[in-house]
Enzyme design. Structure first.
Site, PDB file in Angstrom:
ATOM      1  N   HIS A 183      -3.467  -2.623   3.568  1.00 59.81           N
ATOM      2  CA  HIS A 183      -2.712  -2.328   4.787  1.00 59.81           C
ATOM      3  C   HIS A 183      -2.323  -3.633   5.483  1.00 59.81           C
ATOM      4  CE1 HIS A 183      -3.878   1.945   4.636  1.00 59.81           C
ATOM      5  NE2 HIS A 183      -2.929   2.128   5.531  1.00 59.81           N
TER       6      HIS A 183
ATOM      7  N   HIS B 175      -9.892  -2.569  10.305  1.00 64.97           N
ATOM      8  CA  HIS B 175      -8.884  -1.681  10.871  1.00 64.97           C
ATOM      9  C   HIS B 175      -8.222  -2.307  12.098  1.00 64.97           C
ATOM     10  CE1 HIS B 175     -11.551   1.094   8.608  1.00 64.97           C
ATOM     11  NE2 HIS B 175     -10.375   1.525   8.191  1.00 64.97           N
ATOM     12  N   LEU B 176      -9.020  -2.929  12.956  1.00 63.89           N
ATOM     13  CA  LEU B 176      -8.445  -3.626  14.101  1.00 63.89           C
ATOM     14  C   LEU B 176      -7.620  -4.819  13.638  1.00 63.89           C
ATOM     15  CD1 LEU B 176      -8.158  -3.904  17.144  1.00 63.89           C
ATOM     16  CD2 LEU B 176     -10.283  -5.227  17.170  1.00 63.89           C
ATOM     17  N   ALA B 177      -8.053  -5.477  12.556  1.00 64.36           N
ATOM     18  CA  ALA B 177      -7.310  -6.618  12.017  1.00 64.36           C
ATOM     19  C   ALA B 177      -5.873  -6.214  11.687  1.00 64.36           C
ATOM     20  CB  ALA B 177      -8.005  -7.156  10.767  1.00 64.36           C
ATOM     21  N   ASP B 178      -5.714  -5.071  11.067  1.00 61.48           N
ATOM     22  CA  ASP B 178      -4.387  -4.588  10.701  1.00 61.48           C
ATOM     23  C   ASP B 178      -3.524  -4.367  11.937  1.00 61.48           C
ATOM     24  OD1 ASP B 178      -2.361  -3.483   9.013  1.00 61.48           O
ATOM     25  OD2 ASP B 178      -3.042  -1.488   9.586  1.00 61.48           O
ATOM     26  N   GLN B 179      -4.143  -3.851  12.998  1.00 63.44           N
ATOM     27  CA  GLN B 179      -3.388  -3.489  14.192  1.00 63.44           C
ATOM     28  C   GLN B 179      -3.094  -4.669  15.111  1.00 63.44           C
ATOM     29  OE1 GLN B 179      -5.466  -0.109  15.905  1.00 63.44           O
ATOM     30  NE2 GLN B 179      -5.710   0.782  13.882  1.00 63.44           N
TER      31      GLN B 179
ATOM     32  N   GLN C 184       1.043   4.044  18.819  1.00 65.83           N
ATOM     33  CA  GLN C 184       1.127   2.638  18.445  1.00 65.83           C
ATOM     34  C   GLN C 184       2.538   2.233  18.010  1.00 65.83           C
ATOM     35  OE1 GLN C 184      -2.080   2.142  15.606  1.00 65.83           O
ATOM     36  NE2 GLN C 184      -3.445   1.405  17.208  1.00 65.83           N
TER      37      GLN C 184
ATOM     38  N   GLU D  59       0.816  -1.215   0.000  1.00 65.52           N
ATOM     39  CA  GLU D  59       0.000   0.000   0.000  1.00 65.52           C
ATOM     40  C   GLU D  59       0.849   1.266   0.000  1.00 65.52           C
ATOM     41  OE1 GLU D  59      -0.781   2.198   2.792  1.00 65.52           O
ATOM     42  OE2 GLU D  59       0.732   1.311   4.084  1.00 65.52           O
TER      43      GLU D  59
END
Length: 350
Positions: free
Chosen positions: A319, A294-298, A108, A18
């Site tokens: 991402h 979004h949580l999956a990425d983090q 983060q 990305e």
């Protein structure tokens, strides 16, 4: 303090995948955690304005400060840096972005290195908290941190004032408790089953210098679109540096909460703000996933550090795949993905 090792420098191409700031942040975190020198080229090459912007530069400088790293290229618009870490030192730190750039993403970058350093830390941050281009402070506090708590990490967030785009000026603090290691997470079932989704749905409208009627219209529109008149509702009349509005819908409970958010903008009606948020929530609910994208990425870096874990997610974003590749390049850890059906993916580490 431990000096930089003689490990060969790993070169990372920031244009891959990305091509955004996630490559930089994950690389910095892993560099500190593994005591691994890195060189990053083509930073944010996939963006209209490539290179280090104020937020990304603050990430580099924050990482440099907590581990006394040897750094080159740490300046605005730079597309090339080298970063040679020393051991991470817990302590009291303060970082100021100076724009509405995301303080959450700065946090983060350094959160896990500090948490695993052996002692407690306190970090104060100033800048943007709700800018619509990255996960908000509300998301961090109500979705990401509960997930990390399930893995053994305890933090306390204190908000002094919010910072909306374009003014920024937010101010908050995170107190990080130390831990020896992260525990694997297992998020494969939705946090709220179909029959309890309504009672576990929460709508939140944050307003600062904005009329209550805007918040009420957002909540009413979301309830109408969802058909969930009994959903829990909340209006937060927040203290902020400038005016702003952010609308949030969440579903789940305890340590597993999926959150969807939309920033209010000039020319964008309260009903459209709610509609966009509802659309994202409905797609997630239809998928049957445990974790939204979004949580999956983090969660990828915590899973890698824990040495195991799994979750299902409603989308495998660029991402996420880019983050998986950066983790593999720096650590050798291969996080696997499996498409279960048209709407559902499994992400796991054996």
């Amino acid at each position: 303090m431990t000096t930089t090792t003689n490990k060969p420098t790993i070169i990372i191409d920031g244009s891959k995948g990305e091509g955004g700031g996630q490559v930089l942040r994950t690389a910095l975190s892993l560099s500190m955690l593994l005591n691994q020198p890195i060189e990053i080229k083509n930073i944010r090459a996939g963006r209209k304005k490539p290179g280090l912007k104020r937020q990304h530069l603050t990430c580099v400088l924050a990482a440099q400060q907590i581990c006394d790293a040897q750094v080159t290229g740490a300046e605005l618009n730079s597309q090339h840096i080298t970063f040679a870490p020393n051991s991470v030192q817990a302590g009291n730190y303060e970082f100021k972005i100076g724009t509405a750039g995301s303080t959450v993403l700065v946090c983060q970058t350094i959160l896990l290195p500090l948490a695993l350093s052996g002692k407690a830390s306190k970090v104060k941050l100033q800048g943007g908290t709700h800018n619509g281009m990255s996960p908000s402070l509300t998301f961090l506090e109500r979705s990401f941190m509960p997930a990390l708590k399930s893995m053994g990490l305890n933090c306390e967030i204190t908000t002094h004032k919010l910072g909306f785009f374009p003014a920024g000026g937010g101010s908050w603090q995170i107190d990080i408790s130390p831990l020896a290691s992260l525990k694997p997470c297992q998020f494969e079932q939705p946090g709220a089953e179909l029959e309890t989704q309504q009672s576990n749905c929460h709508s939140l409208s944050i307003i600062a210098g904005v009329r209550d009627s805007v918040a009420n219209r957002e909540i009413k529109a979301a309830q109408s679109l969802l058909g969930w008149s009994a959903a829990n509702t909340e209006i937060d009349r927040a203290k902020a540096f400038g005016n702003g509005n952010s609308f949030h819908l969440s579903v789940g409970q305890g340590m597993q909460v999926a959150m969807f958010e939309q920033i209010g903008e000039l020319g964008l009606s309260a009903e459209r703000v709610a509609g966009r948020t509802v659309k994202a929530l409905q797609h997630y609910l239809k998928s049957g996933a445990a974790v939204e994208e979004h949580l999956a990425d983090q969660l990828l870096l915590p899973i890698a550090l824990a040495g195991g874990g799994s979750f299902t997610t409603s989308a495998l974003s660029s991402h996420t795949t880019t983050n998986i590749n950066v983790i593999a390049q720096l650590s050798g850890i291969q996080i696997k993905t499996q498409q279960l059906n048209e709407l559902l993916w499994k992400v796991y580490l054996d």
